[in-house]
Design a protein around this motif. Structure first.
Motif, PDB file in Angstrom:
ATOM      1  N   ASP A  65       0.832  -1.215   0.000  1.00 46.13           N
ATOM      2  CA  ASP A  65       0.000   0.000   0.000  1.00 46.13           C
ATOM      3  C   ASP A  65       0.863   1.260   0.000  1.00 46.13           C
ATOM      4  O   ASP A  65       0.492   2.283  -0.592  1.00 46.13           O
ATOM      5  N   ALA A  66       2.012   1.198   0.659  1.00 42.01           N
ATOM      6  CA  ALA A  66       2.907   2.358   0.686  1.00 42.01           C
ATOM      7  C   ALA A  66       3.469   2.654  -0.704  1.00 42.01           C
ATOM      8  O   ALA A  66       3.692   3.815  -1.051  1.00 42.01           O
ATOM      9  N   VAL A  67       3.686   1.605  -1.501  1.00 45.21           N
ATOM     10  CA  VAL A  67       4.136   1.818  -2.882  1.00 45.21           C
ATOM     11  C   VAL A  67       3.022   2.470  -3.687  1.00 45.21           C
ATOM     12  O   VAL A  67       3.248   3.434  -4.435  1.00 45.21           O
ATOM     13  N   ARG A  68       1.808   1.966  -3.552  1.00 50.99           N
ATOM     14  CA  ARG A  68       0.672   2.526  -4.299  1.00 50.99           C
ATOM     15  C   ARG A  68       0.442   3.994  -3.963  1.00 50.99           C
ATOM     16  O   ARG A  68       0.125   4.799  -4.838  1.00 50.99           O
ATOM     17  N   SER A  69       0.602   4.335  -2.699  1.00 57.25           N
ATOM     18  CA  SER A  69       0.332   5.713  -2.266  1.00 57.25           C
ATOM     19  C   SER A  69       1.497   6.656  -2.553  1.00 57.25           C
ATOM     20  O   SER A  69       1.343   7.869  -2.420  1.00 57.25           O
ATOM     21  N   GLY A  70       2.645   6.104  -2.931  1.00 52.36           N
ATOM     22  CA  GLY A  70       3.814   6.945  -3.163  1.00 52.36           C
ATOM     23  C   GLY A  70       4.643   7.180  -1.924  1.00 52.36           C
ATOM     24  O   GLY A  70       5.580   7.972  -1.939  1.00 52.36           O
ATOM     25  N   GLY A  71       4.336   6.489  -0.831  1.00 54.24           N
ATOM     26  CA  GLY A  71       5.117   6.653   0.392  1.00 54.24           C
ATOM     27  C   GLY A  71       6.542   6.168   0.236  1.00 54.24           C
ATOM     28  O   GLY A  71       7.468   6.701   0.854  1.00 54.24           O
ATOM     29  N   VAL A  72       6.731   5.133  -0.591  1.00 49.77           N
ATOM     30  CA  VAL A  72       8.065   4.637  -0.931  1.00 49.77           C
ATOM     31  C   VAL A  72       8.070   4.313  -2.422  1.00 49.77           C
ATOM     32  O   VAL A  72       7.017   4.150  -3.046  1.00 49.77           O
ATOM     33  N   ASP A  73       9.258   4.214  -2.991  1.00 41.18           N
ATOM     34  CA  ASP A  73       9.378   3.919  -4.422  1.00 41.18           C
ATOM     35  C   ASP A  73       9.295   2.424  -4.716  1.00 41.18           C
ATOM     36  O   ASP A  73       8.937   2.023  -5.827  1.00 41.18           O
TER      37      ASP A  73
ATOM     38  N   ASP B  91      -3.669   2.530 -12.481  1.00 39.74           N
ATOM     39  CA  ASP B  91      -2.791   3.440 -11.749  1.00 39.74           C
ATOM     40  C   ASP B  91      -2.411   2.924 -10.363  1.00 39.74           C
ATOM     41  O   ASP B  91      -1.580   3.523  -9.677  1.00 39.74           O
ATOM     42  N   SER B  92      -3.034   1.814  -9.938  1.00 38.04           N
ATOM     43  CA  SER B  92      -2.713   1.230  -8.631  1.00 38.04           C
ATOM     44  C   SER B  92      -1.972  -0.099  -8.756  1.00 38.04           C
ATOM     45  O   SER B  92      -1.638  -0.705  -7.738  1.00 38.04           O
ATOM     46  N   GLN B  93      -1.732  -0.544  -9.964  1.00 42.37           N
ATOM     47  CA  GLN B  93      -1.100  -1.840 -10.153  1.00 42.37           C
ATOM     48  C   GLN B  93       0.389  -1.783  -9.835  1.00 42.37           C
ATOM     49  O   GLN B  93       1.040  -0.749  -9.996  1.00 42.37           O
ATOM     50  N   LEU B  94       0.903  -2.925  -9.386  1.00 43.38           N
ATOM     51  CA  LEU B  94       2.300  -3.040  -8.994  1.00 43.38           C
ATOM     52  C   LEU B  94       3.027  -3.998  -9.928  1.00 43.38           C
ATOM     53  O   LEU B  94       2.407  -4.743 -10.687  1.00 43.38           O
ATOM     54  N   LEU B  95       4.357  -3.999  -9.847  1.00 44.03           N
ATOM     55  CA  LEU B  95       5.170  -4.790 -10.757  1.00 44.03           C
ATOM     56  C   LEU B  95       6.397  -5.326 -10.027  1.00 44.03           C
ATOM     57  O   LEU B  95       7.025  -4.610  -9.244  1.00 44.03           O
ATOM     58  N   LEU B  96       6.728  -6.581 -10.289  1.00 43.63           N
ATOM     59  CA  LEU B  96       7.977  -7.155  -9.794  1.00 43.63           C
ATOM     60  C   LEU B  96       9.094  -6.757 -10.763  1.00 43.63           C
ATOM     61  O   LEU B  96       8.990  -7.000 -11.966  1.00 43.63           O
ATOM     62  N   VAL B  97      10.156  -6.156 -10.243  1.00 46.06           N
ATOM     63  CA  VAL B  97      11.230  -5.670 -11.114  1.00 46.06           C
ATOM     64  C   VAL B  97      12.585  -6.292 -10.796  1.00 46.06           C
ATOM     65  O   VAL B  97      13.571  -6.009 -11.484  1.00 46.06           O
ATOM     66  N   GLY B  98      12.668  -7.129  -9.784  1.00 46.48           N
ATOM     67  CA  GLY B  98      13.930  -7.771  -9.455  1.00 46.48           C
ATOM     68  C   GLY B  98      13.756  -8.796  -8.369  1.00 46.48           C
ATOM     69  O   GLY B  98      12.727  -8.833  -7.683  1.00 46.48           O
ATOM     70  N   GLU B  99      14.736  -9.672  -8.215  1.00 46.09           N
ATOM     71  CA  GLU B  99      14.677 -10.683  -7.165  1.00 46.09           C
ATOM     72  C   GLU B  99      16.052 -10.859  -6.531  1.00 46.09           C
ATOM     73  O   GLU B  99      17.084 -10.530  -7.129  1.00 46.09           O
TER      74      GLU B  99
ATOM     75  N   ALA C 273       3.597  -0.205 -11.320  1.00 46.12           N
ATOM     76  CA  ALA C 273       3.725  -0.808 -12.642  1.00 46.12           C
ATOM     77  C   ALA C 273       4.116   0.215 -13.705  1.00 46.12           C
ATOM     78  O   ALA C 273       4.767  -0.135 -14.695  1.00 46.12           O
ATOM     79  N   ARG C 274       3.738   1.478 -13.521  1.00 47.61           N
ATOM     80  CA  ARG C 274       4.024   2.509 -14.527  1.00 47.61           C
ATOM     81  C   ARG C 274       4.647   3.732 -13.873  1.00 47.61           C
ATOM     82  O   ARG C 274       4.395   4.029 -12.700  1.00 47.61           O
ATOM     83  N   ASP C 275       5.452   4.430 -14.664  1.00 48.47           N
ATOM     84  CA  ASP C 275       6.076   5.632 -14.146  1.00 48.47           C
ATOM     85  C   ASP C 275       5.119   6.817 -14.268  1.00 48.47           C
ATOM     86  O   ASP C 275       3.963   6.660 -14.687  1.00 48.47           O
ATOM     87  N   ALA C 276       5.601   7.994 -13.922  1.00 47.48           N
ATOM     88  CA  ALA C 276       4.732   9.182 -13.914  1.00 47.48           C
ATOM     89  C   ALA C 276       4.170   9.498 -15.287  1.00 47.48           C
ATOM     90  O   ALA C 276       3.096  10.095 -15.408  1.00 47.48           O
TER      91      ALA C 276
END
Length: 376
Positions: A99-107, A137-145, A250-253
């Motif tokens: 939720d913090a990622v979705r809200s912009g609290g963390v990157d 606009d609320s979707q998330l993405l896995l970018v590394g492991e 999932a998407r940038d600005a």
């Protein structure tokens, strides 16, 4: 986020394996940036920049072991990692971190997704799946492991004796990995669930543990909270490893997908839903991979919550969404599945290259498409 330097989250408090995974990921990113930089020539040629799509905690300089800080002064790689960890934010649960990622609290946040002993981490799999069905606009993405070897210790407040321990606190995913050792060495102790292994250590340090006198935690947690280590290497499986994933928006600005560029050693994470629970339903989905020469590295069912016996399938496949065969497979799944949820394509932590046969290469798909186009 509006600041220049990214901020990351992890499952806290300090001393968790998740924090160790975040540190490992940051270290790898800075090494990758340094490796991508070419020293300036005698004529003063500019250094090359990191590859497009790379996720890095800063710009790269021409020095292989330095990158410029926001002020322009060179900073050592260790300094960048330390600064990023200093900015990082602990979260109590996976949903709170996402939720913090979705809200912009963390990157981005680092969360556990799979353990070599216990399998998939249910809380993470379910939270990621639920988020994949959210608005764009609320979707998330896995970018590394990151892969982290798991080494457990038994820790307690200084002066605690083994015979005084009637309860042991730890995370629900950690306890099964030390059950055998506990049965042999502390048969009188009962298991007390905590939010994380480090949370158990912190409760002991804060004198807030009411039902346990010792904790199963990472060695780092015992050090962070000033506990005495009563036993080391107490895991039943010496080779236990947990896989962690970094999750961003999932998407940038500008609305562009944040999927990292393919590396040749990638995997893709998906969640698949059937139209109906019927004989051959799962086979129909998996055939989309088999016919295109795509291997799976993980497959497990998760309840949808809609009804008893209603399940979806969470899986990892080898390859990147940018490749022809993975793209074709996703299109095939879109035709035959009730829903296809794409969670990300990203580089494998072990950097094992994807094995692609000649008949399933990008060139083979492009040639077949050209042949069909000529016939039409």
């Amino acid at each position: 986020m509006t600041h220049d330097e990214p901020t990351y989250g992890y499952l806290g408090p300090a001393g968790t394996f998740t924090q160790a995974a975040l540190r490992g990921w940051l270290e790898q990113q800075t090494r990758d940036v340094a490796a991508a930089v070419r020293p300036a020539s005698d004529e003063g040629a500019a250094a090359t920049a990191p590859a497009a799509g790379a996720s890095t905690p800063g710009e790269a300089s021409s020095h292989p072991h330095q990158t410029p800080s926001s002020s322009g002064a060179p900073t050592t790689t260790d300094g960048l990692v330390a600064a990023a960890l200093e900015r990082s934010v602990p979260f109590a649960t996976v949903p709170a971190a996402l939720d913090a990622v979705r809200s912009g609290g963390v990157d981005g946040v680092m969360v556990p997704i799979e353990n070599s002993v216990e399998g998939g981490v249910s809380s993470t799999l379910d939270a990621l799946n639920a988020g994949a069905g959210a608005p764009t606009d609320s979707q998330l993405l896995l970018v590394g492991e990151v892969l982290v070897p798991i080494t457990f210790v038994l820790a307690a407040r200084p002066g605690t004796r083994a015979e005084q321990i009637t309860g042991v606190g730890s995370h629900s995913h950690a306890w099964p990995q030390v059950r055998g050792w506990m049965a042999s060495n502390l048969p009188q102790a009962t298991y007390v669930p905590t939010l994380s292994t480090a949370a158990a250590a912190q409760s002991l340090a804060d004198d807030a543990a009411e039902n346990f006198q010792a904790a199963v935690c990472a060695p780092m947690a015992a050090d962070v909270f000033g506990l005495e280590t009563l036993a080391t290497h107490i895991g039943d499986n010496a080779g236990a490893v947990t896989r962690f994933v970094l999750v961003t928006k999932a998407r940038d600005a500008a609305g562009r997908p944040r999927t990292p560029a393919p590396t040749g050693h990638d995997k893709t994470t998906l969640v698949l839903y059937q139209h109906a629970d019927r004989a051959g339903g799962l086979l129909e989905l998996l055939e989309q991979f088999a016919t295109r020469g795509i291997s799976m590295s993980r497959l497990e069912s998760r309840p949808t919550g809609e009804a008893m016996g209603s399940y979806c399938f969470s899986l990892d496949i080898e390859g990147h969404i940018a490749s022809e065969r993975v793209g074709e497979a996703l299109m095939g799944l879109k035709r035959v599945a009730a829903d296809v949820r794409y969670l990300g394509s990203y580089a494998r932590a072990d950097k094992r290259p994807v094995d692609v046969s000649p008949e399933t290469s990008d060139e083979a798909f492009a040639g077949a498409r050209a042949w069909l186009h000529a016939l039409r």
